[in-house]
Design a protein around this motif. Structure first.
Motif: not given
Lengths: 68, 152
Positions: A44, B147-152, A42
């Motif tokens: 931001r 998922d959070l680690d791969l959210t940029i 994802a």
């Protein structure tokens, strides 16, 4: 993943290095690498906003939809 | 402050785990006598078949207790190293669940000669259910963390 990140193409057009872009956007080079190598799950809006600002482009110039 | 408090809990939990491991070592050392004592005094059985089943179940359960306690110790060691939502921990939880299910089966077998041990089987299976529920939560948390680690 059907969404392709064309960040390297845009970076080449703007002649900007990964380190410089990471610094301008305010993310780590490791995270920028994840984005460039299509590993990100994802993005931001704030990061996309900063990338577009740094590269002077539209989100559509960086992200592309391709059918599987 | 919170971290210090958590570290204290982990430290004391590790101490308690070592204490329980030592208890199991002691239980193993006097296993021959205590299996016979439980068989004679608690179960009021004096035959060779009951004594054999008691001894086998006793030693099988102590082996499973080692697996559970060592897994708990490793789990606590990982927590103290801030390795929390990791597949290593869920693997350790799987070992605990399988050991508890195994202990439940052993107690159920013991139920053939001592009916009251069915209660112990239920307790072991109930504990396995609780650990399994925690494991499922950890599995979900690992996916969310990735998922959070791969959210940029």
């Amino acid at each position: 993943m059907a969404i392709i990140v064309n960040l390297d193409v845009m970076m080449a057009k703007r002649k900007i290095s990964s380190g410089d872009l990471a610094e301008k956007v305010g993310i780590t080079p490791a995270n920028l690498s994840i984005l460039k190598n299509q590993k990100a799950k994802a993005v931001r809006f704030s990061t996309l906003n900063d990338i577009c600002k740094a590269l002077d482009c539209q989100p559509g110039d960086i992200l592309e939809y391709q059918e599987d | 402050m919170e971290s210090k408090y958590n570290n204290k809990i982990i430290k004391w939990s590790k101490v308690a785990t070592i204490f329980f491991i030592l208890l199991v070592v002691f239980a193993d050392a006097v296993g021959w006598t205590s299996a016979r004592y439980i068989c004679n005094v608690w179960a009021r059985r004096d035959d060779q078949l009951a004594y054999t089943i008691f001894t086998i179940v006793y030693y099988a359960v102590t082996v499973l207790a080692y697996v559970v306690l060592i897994s708990v110790y490793k789990l606590l060691a990982n927590m103290s190293k801030d390795v929390v939502f990791d597949t290593k921990n869920t693997k350790l939880m799987s070992y605990i669940v399988f050991s508890l299910i195994g202990a439940g089966v052993a107690f159920a077998v013991l139920g053939l000669v001592w009916g009251e041990s069915a209660f112990l089987a239920l307790v072991a299976w109930f504990m396995a259910l609780i650990v399994l529920s925690v494991k499922v939560v950890f599995d979900k948390a690992i996916v969310m963390k990735n998922d959070l680690d791969l959210t940029i």
